[in-house]
Scaffold this motif. Sequence first.
Motif, short mmCIF file in Angstrom:
data_model
loop_
_atom_site.label_atom_id
_atom_site.label_comp_id
_atom_site.label_asym_id
_atom_site.label_seq_id
_atom_site.Cartn_x
_atom_site.Cartn_y
_atom_site.Cartn_z
N PRO A 12 0.81 -1.22 0.00
CA PRO A 12 0.00 0.00 0.00
C PRO A 12 0.85 1.28 0.00
O PRO A 12 2.04 1.26 0.30
CB PRO A 12 -0.76 -0.13 1.31
CG PRO A 12 0.23 -0.82 2.21
CD PRO A 12 0.98 -1.79 1.34
N GLU A 13 0.19 2.37 -0.34
CA GLU A 13 0.75 3.72 -0.15
C GLU A 13 -0.03 4.39 0.98
O GLU A 13 -1.25 4.23 1.07
CB GLU A 13 0.60 4.55 -1.44
CG GLU A 13 1.05 6.00 -1.27
CD GLU A 13 0.79 6.85 -2.50
OE1 GLU A 13 1.14 8.03 -2.48
OE2 GLU A 13 0.20 6.33 -3.48
N THR A 14 0.69 5.10 1.83
CA THR A 14 0.03 5.81 2.93
C THR A 14 0.21 7.32 2.73
O THR A 14 1.32 7.79 2.48
CB THR A 14 0.62 5.40 4.29
OG1 THR A 14 0.42 4.00 4.47
CG2 THR A 14 -0.06 6.16 5.44
N ILE A 15 -0.91 8.03 2.82
CA ILE A 15 -0.89 9.49 2.71
C ILE A 15 -1.39 10.07 4.03
O ILE A 15 -2.44 9.67 4.55
CB ILE A 15 -1.79 9.97 1.54
CG1 ILE A 15 -1.23 9.47 0.20
CG2 ILE A 15 -1.93 11.49 1.55
CD1 ILE A 15 -2.15 9.75 -0.98
N ASP A 39 -4.55 -1.72 -3.49
CA ASP A 39 -5.37 -2.45 -4.46
C ASP A 39 -5.32 -3.94 -4.11
O ASP A 39 -4.26 -4.57 -4.18
CB ASP A 39 -4.82 -2.21 -5.88
CG ASP A 39 -5.60 -2.99 -6.93
OD1 ASP A 39 -6.68 -3.53 -6.62
OD2 ASP A 39 -5.11 -3.07 -8.08
N THR A 40 -6.47 -4.50 -3.75
CA THR A 40 -6.53 -5.92 -3.41
C THR A 40 -7.43 -6.70 -4.37
O THR A 40 -7.62 -7.90 -4.19
CB THR A 40 -7.05 -6.11 -1.97
OG1 THR A 40 -8.36 -5.52 -1.87
CG2 THR A 40 -6.12 -5.45 -0.96
N GLN A 41 -7.95 -6.04 -5.36
CA GLN A 41 -8.86 -6.70 -6.30
C GLN A 41 -8.08 -7.28 -7.48
O GLN A 41 -7.23 -6.59 -8.05
CB GLN A 41 -9.92 -5.73 -6.82
CG GLN A 41 -10.89 -5.27 -5.74
CD GLN A 41 -12.02 -4.43 -6.32
OE1 GLN A 41 -12.36 -4.57 -7.49
NE2 GLN A 41 -12.60 -3.57 -5.49
N ILE A 42 -8.40 -8.52 -7.84
CA ILE A 42 -7.70 -9.15 -8.96
C ILE A 42 -8.29 -8.63 -10.28
O ILE A 42 -9.47 -8.29 -10.36
CB ILE A 42 -7.80 -10.68 -8.91
CG1 ILE A 42 -9.25 -11.16 -9.07
CG2 ILE A 42 -7.20 -11.21 -7.62
CD1 ILE A 42 -9.38 -12.65 -9.21
N PRO A 43 -7.45 -8.54 -11.31
CA PRO A 43 -7.96 -8.18 -12.63
C PRO A 43 -8.93 -9.24 -13.14
O PRO A 43 -8.97 -10.37 -12.64
CB PRO A 43 -6.69 -8.12 -13.50
CG PRO A 43 -5.55 -8.04 -12.53
CD PRO A 43 -5.99 -8.77 -11.32
N VAL A 44 -9.67 -8.90 -14.16
CA VAL A 44 -10.65 -9.81 -14.76
C VAL A 44 -10.27 -10.04 -16.21
O VAL A 44 -10.15 -9.09 -16.99
CB VAL A 44 -12.08 -9.25 -14.66
CG1 VAL A 44 -13.07 -10.18 -15.35
CG2 VAL A 44 -12.47 -9.04 -13.20
N MET A 45 -10.08 -11.31 -16.57
CA MET A 45 -9.76 -11.66 -17.95
C MET A 45 -11.04 -11.81 -18.77
O MET A 45 -12.07 -12.25 -18.28
CB MET A 45 -8.99 -12.98 -18.02
CG MET A 45 -7.59 -12.94 -17.47
SD MET A 45 -6.51 -11.77 -18.31
CE MET A 45 -6.70 -12.26 -20.03
N GLU A 46 -10.92 -11.43 -20.02
CA GLU A 46 -11.98 -11.75 -20.99
C GLU A 46 -12.09 -13.28 -21.11
O GLU A 46 -11.11 -14.00 -20.87
CB GLU A 46 -11.57 -11.15 -22.34
CG GLU A 46 -12.50 -11.39 -23.50
CD GLU A 46 -11.94 -10.82 -24.79
OE1 GLU A 46 -12.35 -11.27 -25.86
OE2 GLU A 46 -11.06 -9.92 -24.71
N ASN A 71 -9.54 -2.71 -11.80
CA ASN A 71 -10.13 -1.56 -11.14
C ASN A 71 -9.18 -0.37 -11.06
O ASN A 71 -9.62 0.78 -11.01
CB ASN A 71 -10.59 -1.94 -9.73
CG ASN A 71 -9.45 -2.40 -8.85
OD1 ASN A 71 -8.61 -3.19 -9.27
ND2 ASN A 71 -9.40 -1.94 -7.61
N CYS A 72 -7.87 -0.63 -11.06
CA CYS A 72 -6.90 0.47 -10.96
C CYS A 72 -6.10 0.66 -12.25
O CYS A 72 -5.80 1.79 -12.64
CB CYS A 72 -5.93 0.22 -9.80
SG CYS A 72 -6.71 0.30 -8.17
N ASP A 73 -5.75 -0.44 -12.91
CA ASP A 73 -4.89 -0.34 -14.10
C ASP A 73 -5.66 -0.03 -15.37
O ASP A 73 -5.04 0.27 -16.39
CB ASP A 73 -4.12 -1.66 -14.29
CG ASP A 73 -3.05 -1.87 -13.24
OD1 ASP A 73 -2.98 -1.05 -12.30
OD2 ASP A 73 -2.29 -2.86 -13.34
#
Length: 198
Positions: A12-15, A39-46, A71-73
């Motif tokens: 993580p990053e802390t601000i 970010d703890t969510q896994i990407p989703v493949m087609e 969700n992030c990338d």
Amino acid sequence: WEDDVSDLQSCPETIIRRYRVTDDCGNFIFVEQTITIEDTQIPVMEAAPADIAYQCLADVPVIADLGWTDNCDGAGLSVGAEVSDGATCPETITRTWTYTDACGNVSLAAVQTILIDDTQAPTGTAPVAVLVECVGDVPANDILLITDEADSCTVAPVVAFVGDVSDGLTCPETITRTYSITDDCGNATTIQQNITAI
């Protein structure tokens, strides 16, 4: 709001966010808020292409890239990898696509299985029938008489002499000569030539 100070880490990053609270006489204090970005969510493949079977290795299309979302990338394309089981007749190729995001979260794999199994027999034309005067004039077998052997997958199917079978008669005697045409997967076709001694 006064300022944001990051620890410059990631995953993580802390601000630390500071707020200045000031009264009417100018007296103030700072209060802090800690914001953690992780970010703890896994990407989703087609979805992978459907499993499919082909007769020949040459029929198998080149592996294509597969889409992913995160969700992030954001979104993009993943280059797949393929592995053969090393067998033949049949051979199985497994294609796999995954994506790992910037925080190391790995998507579930999208998998396609391709079966390659040549089940079609070769083709060829039997030599023309032969008529001879005497049994001693019967020509020797000759695989070079088959000139159009072909197969959907094998470049050069193998032509072989199988044997001669007489009908046991005389005047005339008919000999049935059999040749085989075999592809790389063992699929075989037999063709016959009739030789008659009158």
